[in-house]
Design a protein around this motif. Sequence first.
Motif, PDB file in Angstrom:
ATOM      1  N   ASP A 328      40.120  52.998  39.315  1.00 57.96           N
ATOM      2  CA  ASP A 328      40.502  52.432  40.622  1.00 57.96           C
ATOM      3  C   ASP A 328      39.777  51.117  40.878  1.00 57.96           C
ATOM      4  O   ASP A 328      40.392  50.122  41.256  1.00 57.96           O
ATOM      5  CB  ASP A 328      40.168  53.423  41.753  1.00 57.96           C
ATOM      6  CG  ASP A 328      41.045  54.666  41.676  1.00 57.96           C
ATOM      7  OD1 ASP A 328      42.037  54.637  40.923  1.00 57.96           O
ATOM      8  OD2 ASP A 328      40.706  55.663  42.346  1.00 57.96           O
ATOM      9  N   VAL A 329      38.457  51.118  40.662  1.00 58.87           N
ATOM     10  CA  VAL A 329      37.678  49.928  41.005  1.00 58.87           C
ATOM     11  C   VAL A 329      38.056  48.764  40.094  1.00 58.87           C
ATOM     12  O   VAL A 329      38.291  47.637  40.558  1.00 58.87           O
ATOM     13  CB  VAL A 329      36.154  50.219  40.912  1.00 58.87           C
ATOM     14  CG1 VAL A 329      35.343  48.985  41.292  1.00 58.87           C
ATOM     15  CG2 VAL A 329      35.771  51.367  41.819  1.00 58.87           C
ATOM     16  N   ILE A 330      38.166  49.034  38.806  1.00 56.83           N
ATOM     17  CA  ILE A 330      38.426  47.939  37.866  1.00 56.83           C
ATOM     18  C   ILE A 330      39.873  47.435  38.006  1.00 56.83           C
ATOM     19  O   ILE A 330      40.128  46.232  37.877  1.00 56.83           O
ATOM     20  CB  ILE A 330      38.067  48.360  36.425  1.00 56.83           C
ATOM     21  CG1 ILE A 330      37.789  47.119  35.588  1.00 56.83           C
ATOM     22  CG2 ILE A 330      39.087  49.223  35.791  1.00 56.83           C
ATOM     23  CD1 ILE A 330      37.015  47.404  34.339  1.00 56.83           C
ATOM     24  N   SER A 331      40.802  48.324  38.332  1.00 56.72           N
ATOM     25  CA  SER A 331      42.192  47.888  38.527  1.00 56.72           C
ATOM     26  C   SER A 331      42.283  46.926  39.705  1.00 56.72           C
ATOM     27  O   SER A 331      43.055  45.959  39.674  1.00 56.72           O
ATOM     28  CB  SER A 331      43.104  49.085  38.789  1.00 56.72           C
ATOM     29  OG  SER A 331      43.037  49.977  37.724  1.00 56.72           O
ATOM     30  N   ALA A 332      41.500  47.192  40.742  1.00 55.64           N
ATOM     31  CA  ALA A 332      41.517  46.304  41.914  1.00 55.64           C
ATOM     32  C   ALA A 332      40.915  44.946  41.575  1.00 55.64           C
ATOM     33  O   ALA A 332      41.343  43.908  42.091  1.00 55.64           O
ATOM     34  CB  ALA A 332      40.748  46.962  43.056  1.00 55.64           C
ATOM     35  N   LYS A 333      39.914  44.955  40.697  1.00 53.73           N
ATOM     36  CA  LYS A 333      39.212  43.702  40.377  1.00 53.73           C
ATOM     37  C   LYS A 333      39.944  42.857  39.347  1.00 53.73           C
ATOM     38  O   LYS A 333      39.800  41.642  39.326  1.00 53.73           O
ATOM     39  CB  LYS A 333      37.815  44.020  39.826  1.00 53.73           C
ATOM     40  CG  LYS A 333      36.942  44.633  40.858  1.00 53.73           C
ATOM     41  CD  LYS A 333      35.481  44.351  40.616  1.00 53.73           C
ATOM     42  CE  LYS A 333      34.639  45.035  41.670  1.00 53.73           C
ATOM     43  NZ  LYS A 333      34.992  44.653  43.031  1.00 53.73           N
ATOM     44  N   VAL A 334      40.639  43.514  38.425  1.00 58.54           N
ATOM     45  CA  VAL A 334      41.353  42.770  37.383  1.00 58.54           C
ATOM     46  C   VAL A 334      42.841  43.094  37.502  1.00 58.54           C
ATOM     47  O   VAL A 334      43.371  43.935  36.766  1.00 58.54           O
ATOM     48  CB  VAL A 334      40.819  43.152  35.980  1.00 58.54           C
ATOM     49  CG1 VAL A 334      41.407  42.243  34.899  1.00 58.54           C
ATOM     50  CG2 VAL A 334      39.297  43.112  35.919  1.00 58.54           C
ATOM     51  N   PRO A 335      43.535  42.453  38.450  1.00 57.23           N
ATOM     52  CA  PRO A 335      44.933  42.800  38.671  1.00 57.23           C
ATOM     53  C   PRO A 335      45.813  42.399  37.483  1.00 57.23           C
ATOM     54  O   PRO A 335      45.433  41.533  36.693  1.00 57.23           O
ATOM     55  CB  PRO A 335      45.318  42.003  39.926  1.00 57.23           C
ATOM     56  CG  PRO A 335      44.189  41.098  40.237  1.00 57.23           C
ATOM     57  CD  PRO A 335      43.062  41.367  39.305  1.00 57.23           C
ATOM     58  N   GLY A 336      46.944  43.070  37.354  1.00 54.83           N
ATOM     59  CA  GLY A 336      47.899  42.704  36.307  1.00 54.83           C
ATOM     60  C   GLY A 336      47.592  43.327  34.963  1.00 54.83           C
ATOM     61  O   GLY A 336      48.280  43.054  33.981  1.00 54.83           O
ATOM     62  N   VAL A 389      29.101  48.971  37.172  1.00 52.70           N
ATOM     63  CA  VAL A 389      29.671  48.913  35.821  1.00 52.70           C
ATOM     64  C   VAL A 389      31.071  48.300  35.863  1.00 52.70           C
ATOM     65  O   VAL A 389      31.417  47.458  35.031  1.00 52.70           O
ATOM     66  CB  VAL A 389      29.699  50.320  35.171  1.00 52.70           C
ATOM     67  CG1 VAL A 389      30.522  50.327  33.897  1.00 52.70           C
ATOM     68  CG2 VAL A 389      28.271  50.796  34.876  1.00 52.70           C
ATOM     69  N   ALA A 390      31.875  48.706  36.855  1.00 54.91           N
ATOM     70  CA  ALA A 390      33.234  48.155  36.962  1.00 54.91           C
ATOM     71  C   ALA A 390      33.172  46.646  37.174  1.00 54.91           C
ATOM     72  O   ALA A 390      33.937  45.891  36.557  1.00 54.91           O
ATOM     73  CB  ALA A 390      33.976  48.834  38.107  1.00 54.91           C
ATOM     74  N   ASN A 391      32.262  46.200  38.019  1.00 52.67           N
ATOM     75  CA  ASN A 391      32.107  44.750  38.247  1.00 52.67           C
ATOM     76  C   ASN A 391      31.699  44.034  36.970  1.00 52.67           C
ATOM     77  O   ASN A 391      32.205  42.955  36.661  1.00 52.67           O
ATOM     78  CB  ASN A 391      31.026  44.498  39.311  1.00 52.67           C
ATOM     79  CG  ASN A 391      31.591  44.675  40.699  1.00 52.67           C
ATOM     80  OD1 ASN A 391      32.722  44.272  40.966  1.00 52.67           O
ATOM     81  ND2 ASN A 391      30.813  45.291  41.566  1.00 52.67           N
ATOM     82  N   ALA A 392      30.754  44.631  36.254  1.00 50.11           N
ATOM     83  CA  ALA A 392      30.275  44.012  35.020  1.00 50.11           C
ATOM     84  C   ALA A 392      31.411  43.927  33.999  1.00 50.11           C
ATOM     85  O   ALA A 392      31.614  42.890  33.347  1.00 50.11           O
ATOM     86  CB  ALA A 392      29.106  44.828  34.450  1.00 50.11           C
ATOM     87  N   MET A 393      32.184  45.007  33.880  1.00 44.64           N
ATOM     88  CA  MET A 393      33.301  44.994  32.930  1.00 44.64           C
ATOM     89  C   MET A 393      34.336  43.958  33.352  1.00 44.64           C
ATOM     90  O   MET A 393      34.878  43.227  32.514  1.00 44.64           O
ATOM     91  CB  MET A 393      33.945  46.388  32.832  1.00 44.64           C
ATOM     92  CG  MET A 393      33.104  47.371  32.042  1.00 44.64           C
ATOM     93  SD  MET A 393      33.867  49.001  31.927  1.00 44.64           S
ATOM     94  CE  MET A 393      35.230  48.672  30.826  1.00 44.64           C
ATOM     95  N   ALA A 394      34.611  43.895  34.652  1.00 37.48           N
ATOM     96  CA  ALA A 394      35.575  42.900  35.145  1.00 37.48           C
ATOM     97  C   ALA A 394      35.094  41.495  34.797  1.00 37.48           C
ATOM     98  O   ALA A 394      35.884  40.638  34.373  1.00 37.48           O
ATOM     99  CB  ALA A 394      35.755  43.061  36.651  1.00 37.48           C
ATOM    100  N   ALA A 395      33.788  41.255  34.917  1.00 41.09           N
ATOM    101  CA  ALA A 395      33.247  39.925  34.649  1.00 41.09           C
ATOM    102  C   ALA A 395      33.429  39.519  33.181  1.00 41.09           C
ATOM    103  O   ALA A 395      33.826  38.391  32.891  1.00 41.09           O
ATOM    104  CB  ALA A 395      31.753  39.873  35.020  1.00 41.09           C
TER     105      ALA A 395
END
Length: 398
Positions: A328-336, A389-395
Amino acid sequence: MFQHVEFYPGDPILGLMDKFAQDPRTDIKVNLGVGVYYDEEGRLPVLECVKTAEAAIANPPRPRGYLPMEGLAGYRSACQRLLFGENSAVVAEGRVATVEALGGSGALKVGADFIRQWFPTAKCYVSTPTWGNHISIFEGAGFEVGKYPYYDPATIGVKFDEMKAFFKGLQAHDVVLLHPCCHNPTGVDLTPAQWDEILQIIKDKQLIPFMDIAYQGFGADMEGDVYAIRKAVELGLPVFVSNSFSKNLSLYGERVGGLSVVCPTAEEAKLVFGQLKFTVRRIYSSPAAHGAYVVDTVMNDPKLFEQWVGEVYEMRDRIRAMRQKLQDVISAKVPGRDFSYFTKQQGMFSFTGLTPEQVARLQSEFAVYMVENGRMCLAGLNSKNVDYVANAMAAVLQ
Ligand code: KET
């Protein structure tokens, strides 16, 4: 004298544990490397059933004589019940040779040495990819190890047609190493219908299936996770099974595993059992006692057994919740981008598709540790670190 000894660069999974321990960023660091279950507080749990069992066996303290080469009888029958079922015909007919072993790794080693001795021309085939130590253990036992097609990064599924075609090209008595559940490192398993097909090919081609199960209870459930093993038995296959209680009893350091060989007849099972004992004798003589007493006590007391199953499902469900949260968190941060693989994969691991460079950035910039091949252990996540972790992966994905 030793100048010719080759440098050992370290193990890609265990080496990470040392590196993580030495990382001074204690406020933020997250260990998603080794396949170890940590609880919501980030601690390695001692299961309640294990605490009760340890209290029982400590009072009065037991003398610590050698166990027999094959290990504790109650432990061995517990392995058989879990793997083959309460009312298993093959067990009742005396067709299963089971020895206790030093973890799942020890079971693989004993099995590999046995097969190497009695089927000296057999080759061993592992999935692409697999747990790296599968290759090391079978090569260490003298096998030539080949790879069969398995994971398909394009579909985040299995290259099933290629896998079947590959198996059809193998020689009689070649060994195929299979993960009955919670495939390591991908988390992508065969469906029951696919198992039926692949096991029929294994039967037709007279291959030797070696099933390594280190995560029973972490996938579907205790019974669902052994579907492939039970089906192989139903088809009359001479199956090898290595099992481990490291993860599902949180007894990593006790080195509690087992090797079971299902044989066509009780006479053959006796021969195999004897040679398995001899294999143990000449590697390490006999297995360790303390962990075996704990497992024996938990598995053979109906109340403790029930409590244990409940505790395994709690671990499984917490990992599932972390999969959902991360997705959920990573999908919101990295759309598409489609991150549904987080919740589709089974067991402790997710194969993230991150490149070695992205994994290295996670480690150096964010103190988030995962295996270089992009495997992440979701059991290291908890509600305090999952956003980080989700933020770090998104980055690193941007
Ligand atoms: N088989 C598989 C598939 C497996 O993932 C492990 C451990 C084992 C066997 C070994 O189990 P043991 O009972 O500890 O001997 N895997 C984790 C730890 C490791 O690499 O040793 C991991 O993959 O992180």
